[in-house]
Design a protein around this motif. Structure first.
Motif, PDB file in Angstrom:
ATOM      1  N   GLY A 136       0.802  -1.210   0.000  1.00 55.17           N
ATOM      2  CA  GLY A 136       0.000   0.000   0.000  1.00 55.17           C
ATOM      3  C   GLY A 136       0.835   1.260   0.000  1.00 55.17           C
ATOM      4  N   ALA A 137       2.086   1.149   0.452  1.00 52.58           N
ATOM      5  CA  ALA A 137       3.007   2.287   0.488  1.00 52.58           C
ATOM      6  C   ALA A 137       4.355   1.810  -0.045  1.00 52.58           C
ATOM      7  N   PRO A 138       5.182   2.734  -0.532  1.00 49.33           N
ATOM      8  CA  PRO A 138       6.478   2.314  -1.085  1.00 49.33           C
ATOM      9  C   PRO A 138       7.327   1.564  -0.065  1.00 49.33           C
ATOM     10  N   LEU A 139       7.892   0.427  -0.491  1.00 43.76           N
ATOM     11  CA  LEU A 139       8.810  -0.312   0.369  1.00 43.76           C
ATOM     12  C   LEU A 139      10.175   0.353   0.399  1.00 43.76           C
ATOM     13  N   LEU A 140      10.567   0.960  -0.710  1.00 41.48           N
ATOM     14  CA  LEU A 140      11.883   1.568  -0.827  1.00 41.48           C
ATOM     15  C   LEU A 140      11.747   3.083  -0.863  1.00 41.48           C
ATOM     16  N   ALA A 141      12.440   3.729   0.066  1.00 42.44           N
ATOM     17  CA  ALA A 141      12.423   5.192   0.126  1.00 42.44           C
ATOM     18  C   ALA A 141      13.180   5.767  -1.072  1.00 42.44           C
ATOM     19  N   PRO A 142      12.980   7.047  -1.377  1.00 46.92           N
ATOM     20  CA  PRO A 142      13.660   7.637  -2.534  1.00 46.92           C
ATOM     21  C   PRO A 142      15.170   7.492  -2.520  1.00 46.92           C
ATOM     22  N   ASP A 143      15.786   7.566  -1.326  1.00 48.61           N
ATOM     23  CA  ASP A 143      17.250   7.447  -1.283  1.00 48.61           C
ATOM     24  C   ASP A 143      17.706   6.050  -1.682  1.00 48.61           C
ATOM     25  N   LEU A 144      16.952   5.010  -1.309  1.00 45.05           N
ATOM     26  CA  LEU A 144      17.313   3.652  -1.707  1.00 45.05           C
ATOM     27  C   LEU A 144      17.018   3.414  -3.185  1.00 45.05           C
ATOM     28  N   MET A 145      15.974   4.044  -3.713  1.00 48.28           N
ATOM     29  CA  MET A 145      15.711   3.948  -5.154  1.00 48.28           C
ATOM     30  C   MET A 145      16.864   4.580  -5.936  1.00 48.28           C
ATOM     31  N   GLU A 146      17.351   5.718  -5.439  1.00 50.58           N
ATOM     32  CA  GLU A 146      18.477   6.391  -6.098  1.00 50.58           C
ATOM     33  C   GLU A 146      19.747   5.548  -5.980  1.00 50.58           C
ATOM     34  N   LEU A 147      19.937   4.925  -4.816  1.00 51.58           N
ATOM     35  CA  LEU A 147      21.110   4.068  -4.628  1.00 51.58           C
ATOM     36  C   LEU A 147      21.057   2.879  -5.583  1.00 51.58           C
ATOM     37  N   ALA A 148      19.878   2.286  -5.754  1.00 47.65           N
ATOM     38  CA  ALA A 148      19.737   1.152  -6.680  1.00 47.65           C
ATOM     39  C   ALA A 148      20.083   1.568  -8.100  1.00 47.65           C
ATOM     40  N   ALA A 149      19.630   2.745  -8.506  1.00 49.47           N
ATOM     41  CA  ALA A 149      19.939   3.234  -9.852  1.00 49.47           C
ATOM     42  C   ALA A 149      21.448   3.434 -10.016  1.00 49.47           C
ATOM     43  N   TRP A 150      22.107   3.936  -8.974  1.00 49.93           N
ATOM     44  CA  TRP A 150      23.570   4.124  -9.036  1.00 49.93           C
ATOM     45  C   TRP A 150      24.287   2.782  -9.159  1.00 49.93           C
ATOM     46  N   ILE A 151      23.873   1.783  -8.372  1.00 54.33           N
ATOM     47  CA  ILE A 151      24.495   0.457  -8.430  1.00 54.33           C
ATOM     48  C   ILE A 151      24.320  -0.134  -9.824  1.00 54.33           C
ATOM     49  N   SER A 152      23.120  -0.008 -10.368  1.00 49.49           N
ATOM     50  CA  SER A 152      22.847  -0.547 -11.698  1.00 49.49           C
ATOM     51  C   SER A 152      23.752   0.098 -12.745  1.00 49.49           C
ATOM     52  N   SER A 153      23.942   1.406 -12.643  1.00 47.95           N
ATOM     53  CA  SER A 153      24.774   2.115 -13.615  1.00 47.95           C
ATOM     54  C   SER A 153      26.253   1.836 -13.401  1.00 47.95           C
ATOM     55  N   TYR A 154      26.692   1.852 -12.150  1.00 46.58           N
ATOM     56  CA  TYR A 154      28.116   1.713 -11.828  1.00 46.58           C
ATOM     57  C   TYR A 154      28.622   0.304 -12.127  1.00 46.58           C
ATOM     58  N   TYR A 155      27.840  -0.709 -11.731  1.00 47.61           N
ATOM     59  CA  TYR A 155      28.272  -2.101 -11.886  1.00 47.61           C
ATOM     60  C   TYR A 155      27.676  -2.764 -13.136  1.00 47.61           C
ATOM     61  N   LEU A 156      26.973  -1.990 -13.965  1.00 40.72           N
ATOM     62  CA  LEU A 156      26.367  -2.498 -15.194  1.00 40.72           C
ATOM     63  C   LEU A 156      25.518  -3.740 -14.906  1.00 40.72           C
ATOM     64  N   ALA A 157      24.664  -3.610 -13.903  1.00 44.05           N
ATOM     65  CA  ALA A 157      23.796  -4.714 -13.486  1.00 44.05           C
ATOM     66  C   ALA A 157      22.347  -4.346 -13.778  1.00 44.05           C
ATOM     67  N   PRO A 158      21.515  -5.291 -14.213  1.00 39.95           N
ATOM     68  CA  PRO A 158      20.087  -5.005 -14.421  1.00 39.95           C
ATOM     69  C   PRO A 158      19.448  -4.480 -13.139  1.00 39.95           C
ATOM     70  N   LEU A 159      18.642  -3.437 -13.281  1.00 39.99           N
ATOM     71  CA  LEU A 159      18.047  -2.782 -12.115  1.00 39.99           C
ATOM     72  C   LEU A 159      17.189  -3.752 -11.309  1.00 39.99           C
TER      73      LEU A 159
END
Length: 827
Positions: free
Chosen positions: A68-91
């Motif tokens: 009903g509410a986001p499990l991941l806060a905006p900072d963790l969503m941003e961190l996931a996007a950084w990991i995906s870009s930095y390590y070339l891993a699927p989001l």
């Protein structure tokens, strides 16, 4: 107007997928989980964007919104996007690592009849079974039973289908390959909360006439205060029907209650000391001054072994808590987590949560939700704990930041230390990297001003660092004329230590009994069927000679430590049938046996992956060591990982220098760190410590400087070599692995990529390869690799993305490539 959402799914595809939000459905929020159809499966994904842009193909609707509410806060969503870009891993695969909530979604495999299967079924009704099938008549009958069972078109669970028809998994897979069946998956949300069923005695009821079993059970409940877990009542050796009868008669009520989570280990050794010495005070004040300032501040805390870094961590975490912030403490090994958690529990009580992979899925989900709800503001765990959903993050501590365990060896191949630094940056908080032997990357960041540097050069209570003595095993052989596992000096000093009532630790960094089995007639080694690795010999418990292992005692085996393959010890060589098999090399199991022969009255324990298997094995072993039940411990590098045992005054190191010959530019750094860390286990109590290092390379700078406790001199020399050869920290590096189950395919792909690299100009990039990987075959997969070095991070990323795009043009599947950015293991 229709709304759409982009969903990141846990599949090896570097993209998100667009789905339609039904008009009657409540739109999911960004960061929520949804169940969506994907090919023939139902997958759980994370919503990354909500929009009104229809995709070029018809979008499928989402099937369910789980949150009903986001499990991941905006900072963790941003961190996931950084990991995906930095390590070339699927989001989507990044999100799968961040959310330990698999227990909350139930996945099932289903089978449905395909059009071709229906044609075969109808043809068999007219013509009978096929005479051209290679399967037996019985298997053909089972196949038709399966098709008949599914004829109505419904999808059935595998378990139900096998029970109804007698089909095996192999037969069902065969029918899939022939396209007679379709495989689907279903996903439904379920309540993963762990509960315990209690039996509660009801009062103020009239007790009717009862038989002896019922009276016994009621008496047990009354004696326990009127309630007991049903599992404990089952131990009374009474019929199961007894409890049911009492429930039906209204004398007992059954209740489901949440299961408690217990920290099994209590703090061992000395009690927590809250009074900090001057060096600890200075370190603490430097860290505490930044907590709550809203300024990102990375700090490297280099403190010698036994300098009291843990006390500084605790004080800093208390400051964060007092200021209304949360804190995360990362440790490299699961074995260290309960001990550290117990110390934190003593200091902070129920504010502590535990996150690591040894917890069962339900426990991990419970801990995760406690953290997210703000019930636990102190989190301790291994690398995945860096994703803990804490509220108001103020401090992250990475203990033993140099440890290679922080690097994940599967997609996403992130390094928890670097992710911790980035998370602290995104949250404008403080991150502390602590170690006696920092990684050279962190050390250079500190000495160039990128990180703040705090040093603690003395042990607590001014205890001296242990005296380290090198034992040259070349001279030992010349003087004795024999190849011995333990030198004369190590045996003498161990004997004297045990006679004084003190404890000793011996590091022998190999598992098993012997790590090579060689045929003396043809020279072949016994290798794993799946990997290009020699099998390790493990002896049966209680065997006293190699002859005892052949042929019968239980437990004897040859084992691959990479894929887990096992086989019995052959009587003759599989290649030439010679009986002259020779067992070479000594592992921790052989070390334990030799020590038992030399010191028959010693209380010996062993710490390696064979004795420490479950979550509580390490706890029990350390309890025995702290209590003095064990006075001589032998083991692999697990014994070097931060254990604080005050009774240990002698440490022996056997065979650690073999790692200098490994094909890894970090080999010298690893050996220096291992020697320094294991040396630090000695002399942590009132008595001084001594370390004996057996080596064939006594003149190697890593060995000499580890013996002198001179990290700065080692770092200076090693960094000079790294600069000359353009290795990190003076460049950035990635390991690009090309792999396939077919050797010719892997070789062709690597050759095609190699030609493309050779014909494409990449400024500021050095490419080594293609070459056969040091472990050329792993789990039946053939491997080639490229080592790519670049001057700048952006240049490396562009090169890797170009290589992945080229691989797509060459039709190399995504499973055929592994990109390991900032690779720690080049094997």
């Amino acid at each position: 107007m229709l709304q759409f959402c982009d969903v990141a799914l846990p599949v090896p595809l570097d993209r998100v997928f667009t789905y339609k939000i039904g008009e009657a459905a409540e739109p999911p929020a960004i960061g929520c989980r949804v169940i969506v159809p994907f090919r023939n499966e139902k997958l759980t994904g994370i919503v990354t964007r909500i929009h009104q842009e229809p995709p070029p193909v018809e979008a499928k609707p989402i099937l369910a919104v789980l949150d009903g509410a986001p499990l991941l806060a905006p900072d963790l969503m941003e961190l996931a996007a950084w990991i995906s870009s930095y390590y070339l891993a699927p989001l989507g695969e990044v999100f799968r690592s961040m959310l330990p909530l698999m227990a909350e979604v139930k996945h099932q495999i289903l089978y449905r009849i395909a059009d071709k299967g229906r044609e075969v079924l109808y043809a068999s009704a007219n013509q009978g079974s096929s005479r051209h099938s290679r399967k037996s008549a019985e298997d053909q009958d089972v196949e038709y039973d399966v098709l008949n069972y599914l004829e109505a078109g419904q999808a059935e669970r595998v378990s139900k289908l096998r029970t109804a028809t007698g089909a095996t998994l192999d037969l069902l897979r065969s029918m899939l390959r022939k396209k007679w069946l379709l495989r689907e998956t279903s996903a439904v949300q379920r309540d993963a909360r762990r509960t315990i069923r209690y039996a509660v005695l009801l009062h103020d009821v009239r007790i009717p006439k009862l038989n002896a079993n019922q009276q016994c059970l009621l008496a047990e409940l009354a004696g326990a205060g009127g309630e007991m877990p049903v599992a404990e009542l089952r131990r009374l050796d009474l019929p199961d029907s007894t409890l049911g009868s009492l429930v039906r008669r209204g004398l007992v009520r059954l209740e489901e209650r949440p299961a408690d989570f217990h920290l099994a280990m209590q703090p061992m050794g000395s009690a927590l000391v809250h009074t900090l010495n001057p060096a600890q005070q200075a370190a603490f004040k430097a860290i505490a001054a930044s907590i709550g300032s809203g300024v990102f501040k990375p700090t490297l805390l280099r403190g010698v072994t036994g300098s009291g870094k843990t006390a500084v961590y605790l004080a800093a975490m208390q400051t964060a808590l007092d200021a209304g912030y949360s804190a995360i403490l990362l440790v490299p090994e699961i074995g260290l987590t309960p001990a550290m958690a117990a110390q934190l529990y003593t200091a902070f009580g129920s504010e502590v949560a535990l996150l690591h992979s040894a917890l069962i899925p339900g426990e991990r989900a419970e801990q995760w939700h406690r953290i997210r709800a703000g019930e636990a503001r102190i989190v301790v765990g291994t690398r995945s704990a860096v994703f803990a959903p804490v509220t108001r993050l103020g401090l992250i501590v990475v203990d033993e930041e140099h440890d290679s365990s922080y690097k994940q060896e599967e997609t996403p191949r992130y390094h928890a230390r670097d992710v911790a630094v980035m998370r602290a940056k995104l949250d404008s908080s403080v991150v502390v990297l602590g170690s006696a032997t920092p990684s050279l990357e962190s050390w250079r960041n500190a000495t160039t001003g990128k990180y703040a540097l705090i040093e603690m050069a003395q042990r607590v209570a001014d205890r001296p660092l242990p005296v380290v003595e090198l034992v040259d095993m070349r001279k030992e052989f010349q003087e004795t004329g024999q190849e011995q596992l333990f030198s004369r000096l190590l045996i003498e000093e161990t004997q004297a230590t045990l006679e004084r009532g003190e404890q000793a630790i011996i590091l022998l960094n190999r598992r098993g009994y012997s790590f090579v089995v060689l045929c003396r007639a043809c020279g072949e080694k016994l290798q794993c069927e799946n990997c290009a690795i020699s099998l390790t010999y493990h002896r049966p418990h209680g065997a006293t000679s190699l002859d005892d292992a052949d042929p019968s005692p239980t437990g004897q085996r040859l084992q691959c430590h990479y894929c887990g393959y096992k086989r019995t010890v052959p009587k003759v060589c599989p290649d030439c049938e010679s009986e002259h098999l020779h067992f070479l090399g000594a592992g921790s199991q052989q070390g334990e046996q030799r020590l038992q022969e030399i010191f028959p009255h010693a209380r010996i324990g062993r710490m390696d992956r064979d004795t420490v298997r479950g979550r509580h094995d390490m706890e029990r072993l350390l309890q025995r060591l702290h209590s003095g039940e064990i006075n001589l411990l032998v083991g692999t590098q697990m014994i070097a990982k931060g254990h604080d045992i005050h009774g240990v005054t002698l440490v022996g190191v056997v065979g650690a220098d073999f790692a200098l010959g490994l094909p890894n530019f970090r080999a010298a750094e690893r050996v220096f760190q291992l020697l320094t860390q294991v040396s630090g286990r000695a002399g942590r109590g009132e008595l001084p410590g001594r370390v004996l290092v057996q080596t064939y390379h006594s003149d190697h700078y890593a060995i000499r400087l580890a013996a002198a406790h001179d990290f700065k001199a080692f770092a200076e020399k090693e960094l000079q070599f790294r600069r000359w050869m353009h290795y990190p920290p003076f460049s950035v590096l990635a390991n690009l692995i090309v792999q396939s189950p077919r050797l010719e395919e892997a070789a062709a792909w690597s050759s095609q990529l190699g030609q493309w690299f050779a014909n494409t100009a990449f400024e500021g990039v050095r490419i080594l390869g293609p070459a056969t990987a040091p472990i050329s075959r792993l789990k039946r997969i053939y491997r080639f690799h490229f080592v790519i070095k670049a001057e700048k991070r952006a240049t490396l990323a562009r090169t890797l993305r170009a290589a992945l795009a080229r691989a797509e043009v060459l039709k190399i599947p995504s499973r055929g490539l592994i990109v390991d950015v900032d690779a720690v293991n080049l094997m």
